[in-house]
Design a protein around this motif. Structure first.
Motif, PDB file in Angstrom:
ATOM      1  N   ARG A  16       0.942  -1.116   0.327  1.00 35.71           N
ATOM      2  CA  ARG A  16       0.481   0.003  -0.049  1.00 35.71           C
ATOM      3  C   ARG A  16       0.784   1.418   0.305  1.00 35.71           C
ATOM      4  O   ARG A  16       1.979   1.148   0.359  1.00 35.71           O
ATOM      5  CB  ARG A  16      -1.348  -0.077   1.305  1.00 35.71           C
ATOM      6  CG  ARG A  16      -2.265  -1.055   1.147  1.00 35.71           C
ATOM      7  CD  ARG A  16      -2.586  -1.006   2.578  1.00 35.71           C
ATOM      8  NE  ARG A  16      -4.531  -1.590   2.055  1.00 35.71           N
ATOM      9  CZ  ARG A  16      -5.135  -1.453   1.686  1.00 35.71           C
ATOM     10  NH1 ARG A  16      -5.476  -0.498   1.386  1.00 35.71           N
ATOM     11  NH2 ARG A  16      -5.875  -2.604   1.579  1.00 35.71           N
ATOM     12  N   VAL A  17       0.519   2.449  -0.758  1.00 35.42           N
ATOM     13  CA  VAL A  17       0.648   3.593  -0.467  1.00 35.42           C
ATOM     14  C   VAL A  17       1.578   4.048   0.850  1.00 35.42           C
ATOM     15  O   VAL A  17       2.552   4.670   1.383  1.00 35.42           O
ATOM     16  CB  VAL A  17      -0.151   4.438  -0.300  1.00 35.42           C
ATOM     17  CG1 VAL A  17       0.886   6.553  -0.621  1.00 35.42           C
ATOM     18  CG2 VAL A  17      -0.608   4.877  -2.188  1.00 35.42           C
ATOM     19  N   ASP A  18       0.861   3.843   1.998  1.00 37.07           N
ATOM     20  CA  ASP A  18       1.356   4.003   3.565  1.00 37.07           C
ATOM     21  C   ASP A  18       3.090   3.196   3.845  1.00 37.07           C
ATOM     22  O   ASP A  18       2.639   2.667   4.939  1.00 37.07           O
ATOM     23  CB  ASP A  18       0.680   4.293   4.759  1.00 37.07           C
ATOM     24  CG  ASP A  18      -0.616   2.624   3.807  1.00 37.07           C
ATOM     25  OD1 ASP A  18       0.133   1.453   4.231  1.00 37.07           O
ATOM     26  OD2 ASP A  18      -1.332   2.542   5.125  1.00 37.07           O
ATOM     27  N   GLY A  19       2.785   1.761   2.800  1.00 41.67           N
ATOM     28  CA  GLY A  19       4.430   0.755   3.310  1.00 41.67           C
ATOM     29  C   GLY A  19       3.198  -0.065   3.859  1.00 41.67           C
ATOM     30  O   GLY A  19       4.904  -1.369   3.863  1.00 41.67           O
ATOM     31  N   THR A  20       2.343  -0.333   3.941  1.00 46.85           N
ATOM     32  CA  THR A  20       2.368  -1.489   4.617  1.00 46.85           C
ATOM     33  C   THR A  20       1.861  -3.098   3.208  1.00 46.85           C
ATOM     34  O   THR A  20       1.153  -2.871   2.042  1.00 46.85           O
ATOM     35  CB  THR A  20       0.333  -1.598   5.333  1.00 46.85           C
ATOM     36  OG1 THR A  20       0.036  -0.278   6.166  1.00 46.85           O
ATOM     37  CG2 THR A  20       0.154  -2.512   6.016  1.00 46.85           C
TER      38      THR A  20
END
Ligand SMILES: [Zn+2]
Length: 58
Positions: free
Chosen positions: A24-28
C-alpha cells in the motif's frame, strides 16, 4: 526457511511463491492468496466479514 503467510483477505495460509503481494501507499505489505482476493480487497474494497466465500475465523 520461509515463514507461513496468511491471506490478508480470507486468512487462508499462502504457500511460498503463490499469491499476490501488494504494498500500500503507506508501506503496509499485504499478501493475497489469489487474484480473486486481491481484486476483492483492493479494487472492490470488500469487507471480508461481508463476503460469503470467506471462511469465518471464530
Ligand atoms: Zn485469500
Amino acid at each position: 526457511m520461509p515463514k507461513i503467510v496468511y491471506c490478508s483477505f480470507c486468512k487462508r495460509p499462502i504457500k511460498p511463491g503463490e499469491g499476490v503481494m501488494y504494498v500500500r501507499v503507506d508501506g503496509t505489505i499485504e499478501r493475497y492468496c489469489s487474484s480473486k482476493c486481491f481484486k476483492s480487497a483492493v479494487k472492490l474494497h470488500r469487507n471480508p466479514r461481508k463476503t460469503k466465500w470467506v471462511v469465518k475465523s471464530t
